[in-house]
Design a protein around this motif. Structure first.
Motif, PDB file in Angstrom:
ATOM      1  N   THR A   1       0.864  -1.232   0.152  1.00 26.57           N
ATOM      2  CA  THR A   1      -0.011   0.080  -0.011  1.00 26.57           C
ATOM      3  C   THR A   1       0.945   1.234  -0.127  1.00 26.57           C
ATOM      4  OG1 THR A   1      -1.756   1.207   1.159  1.00 26.57           O
ATOM      5  CG2 THR A   1      -0.014  -0.143   2.459  1.00 26.57           C
ATOM      6  N   ASP A   2       0.270   2.533  -0.457  1.00 28.46           N
ATOM      7  CA  ASP A   2       1.386   3.832  -0.330  1.00 28.46           C
ATOM      8  C   ASP A   2       1.044   4.550   0.830  1.00 28.46           C
ATOM      9  OD1 ASP A   2       1.757   3.357  -3.057  1.00 28.46           O
ATOM     10  OD2 ASP A   2      -0.082   4.017  -3.841  1.00 28.46           O
ATOM     11  N   MET A   3       0.330   3.926   1.841  1.00 27.11           N
ATOM     12  CA  MET A   3      -0.152   4.415   2.887  1.00 27.11           C
ATOM     13  C   MET A   3       0.275   3.470   4.296  1.00 27.11           C
ATOM     14  SD  MET A   3      -3.113   7.415   2.233  1.00 27.11           S
ATOM     15  CE  MET A   3      -4.116   6.096   1.775  1.00 27.11           C
ATOM     16  N   HIS A   4       1.295   4.108   5.147  1.00 26.94           N
ATOM     17  CA  HIS A   4       1.542   2.983   6.118  1.00 26.94           C
ATOM     18  C   HIS A   4       1.482   3.556   7.372  1.00 26.94           C
ATOM     19  CE1 HIS A   4       2.967  -0.422   3.791  1.00 26.94           C
ATOM     20  NE2 HIS A   4       3.373   0.667   2.851  1.00 26.94           N
ATOM     21  N   PHE A   5       0.412   3.040   8.464  1.00 30.65           N
ATOM     22  CA  PHE A   5       0.282   3.716   9.644  1.00 30.65           C
ATOM     23  C   PHE A   5       0.417   2.638  10.862  1.00 30.65           C
ATOM     24  CE2 PHE A   5      -2.477   5.884   6.307  1.00 30.65           C
ATOM     25  CZ  PHE A   5      -2.236   6.989   6.707  1.00 30.65           C
ATOM     26  N   ALA A   6       1.478   3.040  11.654  1.00 33.13           N
ATOM     27  CA  ALA A   6       1.760   2.115  12.550  1.00 33.13           C
ATOM     28  C   ALA A   6       1.111   2.595  13.984  1.00 33.13           C
ATOM     29  CB  ALA A   6       3.382   2.043  12.715  1.00 33.13           C
ATOM     30  N   PHE A   7       0.022   2.035  14.193  1.00 35.07           N
ATOM     31  CA  PHE A   7      -0.680   2.461  15.510  1.00 35.07           C
ATOM     32  C   PHE A   7      -0.398   1.505  16.863  1.00 35.07           C
ATOM     33  CE2 PHE A   7      -3.987   4.350  12.338  1.00 35.07           C
ATOM     34  CZ  PHE A   7      -3.126   5.522  12.398  1.00 35.07           C
ATOM     35  N   HIS A   8       0.038   2.051  17.776  1.00 40.52           N
ATOM     36  CA  HIS A   8       0.219   1.038  19.049  1.00 40.52           C
ATOM     37  C   HIS A   8      -0.278   1.863  20.263  1.00 40.52           C
ATOM     38  CE1 HIS A   8       2.910  -1.088  16.342  1.00 40.52           C
ATOM     39  NE2 HIS A   8       3.624  -0.011  15.777  1.00 40.52           N
ATOM     40  N   ASP A   9      -1.218   0.920  20.946  1.00 41.99           N
ATOM     41  CA  ASP A   9      -1.798   1.257  22.170  1.00 41.99           C
ATOM     42  C   ASP A   9      -0.732   0.970  23.207  1.00 41.99           C
ATOM     43  OD1 ASP A   9      -4.292   2.153  21.782  1.00 41.99           O
ATOM     44  OD2 ASP A   9      -4.855   0.061  20.884  1.00 41.99           O
ATOM     45  N   LEU A  10      -0.431   1.963  24.103  1.00 43.71           N
ATOM     46  CA  LEU A  10       0.395   1.596  25.056  1.00 43.71           C
ATOM     47  C   LEU A  10       0.018   0.822  26.255  1.00 43.71           C
ATOM     48  CD1 LEU A  10       2.442   4.984  24.992  1.00 43.71           C
ATOM     49  CD2 LEU A  10       2.978   3.057  24.002  1.00 43.71           C
ATOM     50  N   HIS A  11      -1.413   0.563  26.226  1.00 44.33           N
ATOM     51  CA  HIS A  11      -2.032  -0.107  27.352  1.00 44.33           C
ATOM     52  C   HIS A  11      -2.776  -1.124  26.897  1.00 44.33           C
ATOM     53  CE1 HIS A  11      -0.472   3.414  30.172  1.00 44.33           C
ATOM     54  NE2 HIS A  11      -0.934   3.884  29.433  1.00 44.33           N
ATOM     55  N   THR A  12      -3.028  -2.189  27.704  1.00 40.42           N
ATOM     56  CA  THR A  12      -3.916  -3.387  27.374  1.00 40.42           C
ATOM     57  C   THR A  12      -5.046  -3.360  27.900  1.00 40.42           C
ATOM     58  OG1 THR A  12      -3.102  -4.586  29.402  1.00 40.42           O
ATOM     59  CG2 THR A  12      -1.835  -5.039  27.227  1.00 40.42           C
ATOM     60  N   ASP A  13      -5.490  -2.287  29.013  1.00 37.33           N
ATOM     61  CA  ASP A  13      -6.563  -2.068  29.533  1.00 37.33           C
ATOM     62  C   ASP A  13      -7.670  -1.373  28.373  1.00 37.33           C
ATOM     63  OD1 ASP A  13      -8.846  -1.474  30.788  1.00 37.33           O
ATOM     64  OD2 ASP A  13      -7.808  -0.373  32.480  1.00 37.33           O
ATOM     65  N   GLU A  14      -8.635  -2.083  28.268  1.00 37.23           N
ATOM     66  CA  GLU A  14      -9.425  -1.448  26.985  1.00 37.23           C
ATOM     67  C   GLU A  14     -10.032  -0.091  27.175  1.00 37.23           C
ATOM     68  OE1 GLU A  14     -10.709  -2.776  24.187  1.00 37.23           O
ATOM     69  OE2 GLU A  14      -9.308  -4.400  24.516  1.00 37.23           O
ATOM     70  N   ALA A  15     -10.235   0.251  28.669  1.00 41.18           N
ATOM     71  CA  ALA A  15     -10.613   1.805  29.214  1.00 41.18           C
ATOM     72  C   ALA A  15      -9.604   2.597  28.703  1.00 41.18           C
ATOM     73  CB  ALA A  15     -10.880   1.771  30.523  1.00 41.18           C
ATOM     74  N   ARG A  16      -8.460   2.284  28.526  1.00 45.97           N
ATOM     75  CA  ARG A  16      -7.205   3.184  27.993  1.00 45.97           C
ATOM     76  C   ARG A  16      -7.111   3.285  26.231  1.00 45.97           C
ATOM     77  NH1 ARG A  16      -3.470   5.036  31.221  1.00 45.97           N
ATOM     78  NH2 ARG A  16      -3.525   6.420  29.639  1.00 45.97           N
ATOM     79  N   LYS A  17      -7.746   2.393  25.586  1.00 39.10           N
ATOM     80  CA  LYS A  17      -7.641   2.463  24.237  1.00 39.10           C
ATOM     81  C   LYS A  17      -8.867   3.257  23.672  1.00 39.10           C
ATOM     82  CE  LYS A  17      -5.784  -2.337  24.132  1.00 39.10           C
ATOM     83  NZ  LYS A  17      -6.103  -3.702  23.761  1.00 39.10           N
ATOM     84  N   VAL A  18      -8.239   4.369  23.400  1.00 33.58           N
ATOM     85  CA  VAL A  18      -9.269   5.470  22.800  1.00 33.58           C
ATOM     86  C   VAL A  18      -8.814   6.075  21.362  1.00 33.58           C
ATOM     87  CG1 VAL A  18      -9.784   6.282  25.142  1.00 33.58           C
ATOM     88  CG2 VAL A  18      -8.212   7.582  23.769  1.00 33.58           C
TER      89      VAL A  18
END
Length: 299
Positions: free
Chosen positions: A278-295
């Motif tokens: 693909t021509d667009m690459h987005f490396a997104f990484h949550d720092l917490h495993t708690d679902e309440a922190r994944k926003v």
């Protein structure tokens, strides 16, 4: 969806590639050819090593007012058609093709423009990422090229040899020098009393994240994303509270980090064994495993 999140203010550190230099791996020792690009190369601290199909120039021809360039890639032929200016004619002299306009001027589409058009038109110039690394040194004095000149993994990949029809190439990347923070304000969160302090933490990170930290985080985020064959570190360990490069993000209780690689004039399409082309690459990484922190990236 936002009512089950913990904090009313959450931050993500965002990084992206600002510019690049693309070259064959064999060219790292050709200082004379690299000299005109020295200023850009000095800003590039990230490097990608990979395989790209060989592009062989076959022929040039003029058809009416069009210049037709024919290339062969992995056994198939591809034509690029360029409209010629008035009075311009194609010439072949001493083994070289050129276009003349009758005034003594000579010109011809450059290699970079041809590669870009071949890829955009036919989607055939794909860069298989095999290794990602970085170099920084004291105050950014060490560029990616400095590191590659004596790079054991590059030498190893080179000795193993490229697949038939491919060659070893390099992409040097400059990470955007300005800090970027993405912030979400959530009025439905469980905890609304710490908002001011969390805003201050975000501002402190915005103004005090060093280039060295950005480069290190960009490298790690992209390694985890592409999971290149020859990388070992970060492939399965990023993100983690034990990593020194993430310590400040955890100290300021950031929710995520992201690294982007979107360059409109890059003449290749990046991919790996783990990531489709693909021509667009987005490396997104949550720092917490708690679902309440994944926003940011899990919504």
């Amino acid at each position: 969806m936002l009512s089950d999140k913990r904090f009313d203010v959450e931050h993500a550190l965002n990084m992206h590639a600002a510019s690049f230099f693309y070259m064959p791996a064999a060219g790292i020792y050709d200082r004379e050819r690299l000299e005109p690009h020295a200023e850009l190369i000095a800003k590039c601290h990230i490097y990608l090593i990979g395989f790209v199909p060989r592009v062989n120039f076959v022929n040039a021809a003029q058809k009416d007012r069009d210049l037709v360039l024919t290339y062969e890639i992995l056994g198939k032929s591809y034509d690029l058609v360029w409209e010629l200016p008035p009075e311009a004619m194609l010439h072949h002299e001493n083994g070289l093709w050129y276009v003349g306009d009758g005034t003594g001027r000579r010109f011809f589409p450059n290699e970079g423009a041809c590669l870009q058009r071949l890829n955009h038109q036919y989607g055939v110039i794909k860069f298989l990422v095999k290794y990602i690394g970085q170099a920084y040194g004291q105050d950014g004095s060490r560029s990616a090229l400095d590191r590659l000149i004596k790079h054991e993994t590059l030498q190893k990949i080179s000795l193993l040899g490229a697949p038939e029809g491919y060659r070893l190439e390099l992409i040097l990347l400059q990470v955007e020098p300005d800090n970027q923070i993405i912030t979400i304000f959530n009025p439905f969160a469980e905890n609304k009393k710490d908002g001011s302090a969390r805003i201050d933490q975000g501002l402190e990170k915005l103004f005090n994240t060093s280039e060295e930290e950005r480069v290190a985080l960009y490298e790690a985020a992209m390694i985890r994303y592409f999971s290149p064959e020859f990388n070992m570190e970060y492939k399965n360990s990023f993100p983690s509270t034990t990593l020194k490069i993430l310590q400040d993000c955890y100290d300021k209780d950031f929710s995520a980090v992201s690294a982007e690689l979107v360059l409109d004039d890059l003449p290749v399409t990046l991919y790996s064994e783990a990531v489709t082309p693909t021509d667009m690459h987005f490396a997104f990484h949550d720092l917490h495993t708690d679902e309440a922190r994944k926003v940011f990236f899990a919504m």
